[in-house]
Structure formats: structure tokens, C-alpha cells
Design a protein around this motif. Structure first.
Motif, mmCIF file in Angstrom:
data_model
loop_
_atom_site.group_PDB
_atom_site.id
_atom_site.type_symbol
_atom_site.label_atom_id
_atom_site.label_comp_id
_atom_site.label_asym_id
_atom_site.label_seq_id
_atom_site.Cartn_x
_atom_site.Cartn_y
_atom_site.Cartn_z
ATOM 1 N N UNK A 1 30.835 -21.542 7.889
ATOM 2 C CA UNK A 1 29.278 -21.479 8.000
ATOM 3 C C UNK A 1 28.194 -20.486 8.588
ATOM 4 N N UNK A 2 29.011 -19.197 8.831
ATOM 5 C CA UNK A 2 28.295 -18.253 9.442
ATOM 6 C C UNK A 2 27.243 -17.486 8.769
ATOM 7 N N UNK A 3 27.368 -17.422 7.582
ATOM 8 C CA UNK A 3 26.174 -17.118 6.557
ATOM 9 C C UNK A 3 25.324 -17.998 5.965
ATOM 10 N N UNK A 4 25.468 -19.541 6.823
ATOM 11 C CA UNK A 4 24.715 -20.716 6.006
ATOM 12 C C UNK A 4 23.848 -21.254 7.053
ATOM 13 N N UNK A 5 22.937 -22.172 6.724
ATOM 14 C CA UNK A 5 22.133 -22.836 7.751
ATOM 15 C C UNK A 5 22.604 -24.386 7.353
ATOM 16 N N UNK A 6 23.082 -24.747 6.096
ATOM 17 C CA UNK A 6 23.193 -26.115 5.935
ATOM 18 C C UNK A 6 24.605 -26.457 5.759
ATOM 19 N N UNK A 7 25.137 -27.390 6.700
ATOM 20 C CA UNK A 7 26.580 -27.487 6.718
ATOM 21 C C UNK A 7 26.709 -28.940 7.264
ATOM 22 N N UNK A 8 27.923 -29.454 6.571
ATOM 23 C CA UNK A 8 28.250 -30.832 7.127
ATOM 24 C C UNK A 8 29.749 -30.619 7.387
ATOM 25 N N UNK A 9 30.140 -31.295 8.590
ATOM 26 C CA UNK A 9 31.599 -30.975 9.163
ATOM 27 C C UNK A 9 31.990 -32.713 9.256
ATOM 28 N N UNK A 10 33.190 -32.793 8.433
ATOM 29 C CA UNK A 10 34.131 -34.035 8.723
ATOM 30 C C UNK A 10 35.357 -33.838 9.592
ATOM 31 N N UNK A 11 35.381 -34.713 10.328
ATOM 32 C CA UNK A 11 36.910 -34.479 11.527
ATOM 33 C C UNK A 11 37.603 -35.667 11.320
ATOM 34 N N UNK A 12 38.874 -35.603 11.036
ATOM 35 C CA UNK A 12 39.798 -36.700 10.739
ATOM 36 C C UNK A 12 40.607 -36.676 11.650
ATOM 37 N N UNK A 13 40.754 -37.412 12.789
ATOM 38 C CA UNK A 13 41.766 -37.176 13.945
ATOM 39 C C UNK A 13 41.888 -38.847 14.607
ATOM 40 N N UNK A 14 42.060 -39.012 15.631
ATOM 41 C CA UNK A 14 42.098 -40.365 16.140
ATOM 42 C C UNK A 14 40.738 -40.962 15.932
ATOM 43 N N UNK A 15 39.888 -40.121 15.940
ATOM 44 C CA UNK A 15 38.536 -40.628 15.669
ATOM 45 C C UNK A 15 37.964 -39.868 14.324
ATOM 46 N N UNK A 16 37.383 -40.657 13.429
ATOM 47 C CA UNK A 16 36.654 -39.953 12.182
ATOM 48 C C UNK A 16 35.292 -40.019 12.457
ATOM 49 N N UNK A 17 34.724 -38.831 12.573
ATOM 50 C CA UNK A 17 33.232 -38.686 12.351
ATOM 51 C C UNK A 17 32.729 -37.560 11.684
ATOM 52 N N UNK A 18 31.592 -37.308 11.654
ATOM 53 C CA UNK A 18 30.691 -36.097 10.706
ATOM 54 C C UNK A 18 29.766 -35.760 11.423
ATOM 55 N N UNK A 19 29.308 -34.558 11.135
ATOM 56 C CA UNK A 19 28.202 -33.929 12.045
ATOM 57 C C UNK A 19 27.379 -32.999 10.753
#
Length: 400
Positions: free
Chosen positions: A211-229
Motif C-alpha cells: 500500500x505504499x503508493x495508496x491511501x485506501x487499503x484493507x488488511x485481513x489477518x488470518x492467524x489464531x485471531x482473525x481480524x481486519x483493518x
């Protein structure tokens, strides 16, 4: 009356209020690589005098440096020396609190891992934070090589109230309302940045990754916890009490996995690392339910191990596609352990998400940028994000 119409900028790019011109200069040099002062002015919209003032301040702080003049015939007038990020003086320190491990890390100003160590996580919150306080001084003394520390990040999964520095709820750890910042602040002379790992990774992707050239990003993390930013306008959305991105209880059709919330088929219960390694052990793919063993086999091309990760990605894909369609970011990043060790699995992720989504031209769907360093990068991301946004407020300390 509040106007929603932007004021004219008369050919200059409006600067973010946070960090002012110094922060804008530092972030542009990070994003653009070595740049002359005139190039920085064109990129930021700042006047030559402002660029000169801010670069002088940033050089004095050890955040920027002048490079030697480029090769070629000499030019008339004062040489235009390129500016670059100075990685020689400062490091960010961080700790990622996971279910099996505590990961201690040091990163330089370009987000590169300088050192990391991990020790088993044992006991409850008080035991864990006591272990962090005990290990942190020796880790930094041994591995920082005399460079100053910009701050300490503490990152974990679940519901983390960044503003208060409190882990409100972390189901797999059994933590509730743990005042992490208060309990650790006395152990360091530095600011303590507490955050959830999806938000931390979103900050890292914006600074150093996809996302270094962007301003709009969604991050989905899948591990022992599953969450988004969710990042919009270059900043990461916190939500009320820092709860934005809580997607762990989205339903997975056909899943019969029991969730601690009392329902069956929740996303986190279905696709978490714990659920994955239980299935792998049950099927005889690994001799014990251990994620490192499963990743080693997947990296070696073990068919059964790859199939387990492929199935997890098929289950994750509808949730990722929902985030892509509803939030419409420039970049969707899915951080999942299998994709860090296998290009094949990164391809499966991309195909599965696009099969469920309606992407627009130019949208990027990608695996995380940091491979097996993901937890180390997440641990330090808040410290580096703060340094790039508010460089003139930095308070540093020598590792000792």
C-alpha cells in the motif's frame, strides 16, 4: 455552516495536518527513494524555504541524510545532493504477543528487520507482561548495537483499545481489560504504542509494503485471531473504542466448528491456526498440532499440507471478497501463514478472492508483503508510523 467542498490549493498538494511539513517530507522520501530538495518540493507542494527548513531539522534528528552527488559532469551552482532515509542511528522496538510465542523485534527506518527473537508465551497476562519486562532490556542491549530506540510497540490480536493502551478482549489468550501500556510504561523511558495486529500490519503495508503508493487499503489477518483493518485517506480507522475490523464472527456456510461465543461456524473458529493444525494432526499430516511443522511441510511442497492451506484459503475468500466489495479499497492484503512460504498458495488466494468478488480495474488483491517476518514487522509498525507522522515529537533512548 460546515462546508464539504475542499479549498483550492493553487497548484500545491494539501498537507496532512498530523506531522505537518516535516512529516510530509519524511514520508515522501520514504516512498520515493533518494530525492533532491526540488523534487521533494514538487512532490509535497512545499516552498523551497520550507523544504530547506524541514530537511535541516530531519537531518539534525538523524532521520534523513545527504547522499554523495550523482556521477556525471559538474553543474553550475550549488550541487543538488539527494536526500535519503538515514537508517544508521535509530531503531524501532516491538513485541508481538501471540498464542504460542512472544516475538521481540528491532526494525530500521525502512521497515527492515534488524533482529528478532521469540520465547514461549507462558501463563496469564501478568506472567506474560512480566516476561516482556524481563526480556526487553537484554534483547535491546544485545541486538541494537548502540543505536537509539524510537519507542516500543506492543501488538496482539483481538480487541485492542489503542487510545487507552488496553487489550479489551483476546479470546484465545483469555485476556480481558489488560492495561498493557500502564503495566509496561514503567519498564522503559520510551513511548509504548499498543495496537491490534491487523491495524499494525495495515500501517506497515502503507509505509513499506503493497500500500505504499495508496491511501485506501484493507488488511485481513488470518492467524489464531482473525481480524481486519481499514485504512482510508492514508490513516487507519480505529472505530469506537478501537473495535473497527472485528470480523471473527462472520458466518462460514457449512462449518460446524464450535465457537466460544456459543454459535457454530464463525470465521475465526473455522479458519484459525488452532483449527488448521488440529485438522492437520487429525489427518496425520503432522505428528503434533504445530503450525511451524505444517509450514515446513507446505514449503517443501508436501501435497497434504498444501491442500489444508488451500482449503483454508477457500474458506477465507468469501470474507475477503466481502471486504473488497463493500469497502472498495485500492489494495486488499490478506496475511495468512501459508502464503508466506508458498508462491502457489499466494496464487490460490488471489484466484479464490477474485472468484467471489466484483473487483474494479486497478484494484490490487495480494498476500502480505512481509513473509515470515510478519509478526516482527507488526510489532514495530506503530512506532515507525508515529515517527513518520510526527517526527518532530520523537523522544529517543539509547539501548543499554
Amino acid at each position: 455552516m460546515l462546508s464539504l467542498v475542499a479549498s483550492p490549493t493553487f497548484g500545491r498538494t494539501a498537507q496532512p495536518a498530523e506531522g505537518g511539513g516535516a512529516g510530509a517530507v519524511l514520508r515522501k522520501v520514504l516512498a520515493g527513494g533518494a530525492m533532491t530538495r526540488p523534487a521533494v518540493g514538487r512532490a509535497t507542494g512545499l516552498s523551497p524555504a520550507a523544504v530547506s527548513r524541514h530537511t535541516a531539522d530531519l537531518i539534525a534528528l538523524g532521520l534523513l541524510r545527504e547522499l554523495p552527488p550523482p556521477d556525471g559532469p559538474p553543474r553550475a551552482g550549488r550541487p543538488r545532493l539527494p536526500l535519503d532515509i538515514d537508517t544508521r542511528h535509530h531503531l524501532a522496538c516491538g513485541v508481538h504477543i501471540g498464542v504460542p510465542w512472544l516475538t521481540f523485534a528491532l526494525l530500521d527506518l525502512r521497515g527492515r528487520v534488524v533482529a528478532h527473537e521469540r520465547i514461549p508465551r507462558q501463563g496469564g497476562a501478568a506472567d506474560v507482561l512480566r516476561a516482556v519486562r524481563g526480556h526487553l532490556p537484554s534483547f535491546t542491549a544485545r541486538r541494537a548495537a548502540g543505536r537509539s530506540l524510537l519507542g516500543v510497540g506492543v501488538v496482539t490480536g483481538g480487541w485492542v483499545d489503542s487510545e487507552r493502551g488496553v487489550v479489551v478482549e483476546h479470546g484465545p489468550l483469555g485476556w480481558h481489560d489488560v492495561p498493557v501500556r500502564d503495566l509496561l510504561s514503567g519498564a522503559t523511558r520510551l513511548p509504548v504504542h499498543v495496537d491490534g495486529h491487523a491495524r499494525a500490519l495495515a500501517r506497515a503495508e502503507l509505509l513499506f509494503g503493497a500500500g505504499r503508493d495508496s491511501t485506501e487499503l484493507v488488511q485481513l489477518f488470518v492467524g489464531n485471531v482473525v481480524d481486519a483493518a481499514i485504512a482510508t485517506g492514508g490513516g487507519v480507522l480505529q472505530g469506537r473504542r478501537s473495535r473497527a475490523g472485528d470480523i471473527g464472527h462472520l458466518p462460514v456456510p457449512g462449518s460446524a466448528e464450535q465457537c466460544p461465543c456459543g454459535r457454530t461456524g464463525c470465521l475465526q473458529a473455522t479458519v484459525s491456526d488452532r483449527a488448521l493444525v488440529r485438522r492437520a494432526h487429525r489427518q496425520g499430516v503432522v505428528p503434533q498440532p504445530d503450525l511451524d511443522l505444517l509450514l515446513t511441510r507446505a514449503a517443501a511442497g508436501h501435497t497434504a499440507a498444501l491442500e489444508l492451506f488451500e482449503e483454508r484459503l477457500r474458506l477465507v475468500a468469501p470474507a475477503a471478497a466481502l471486504l473488497l466489495d463493500v469497502l472498495n479499497p485500492e489494495v486488499l492484503v490478506v496475511s495468512e501463514a501459508g502464503t508466506a512460504v508458498s508462491p502457489h498458495l499466494a496464487g490460490v488466494l488471489h484466484r479464490q478472492v477474485l472468484a467471489h468478488a466484483r473487483p474494479e480495474p486497478g484494484q490490487l488483491v495480494t498476500a502480505g508483503s512481509f513473509g515470515l517476518d510478519i509478526l516482527a514487522v507488526a510489532a514495530c509498525a506503530g512506532v515507525l508510523d508515529s515517527a513518520y507522522r510526527r517526527p518532530m515529537e520523537l523522544r529517543t533512548a539509547r539501548a543499554s
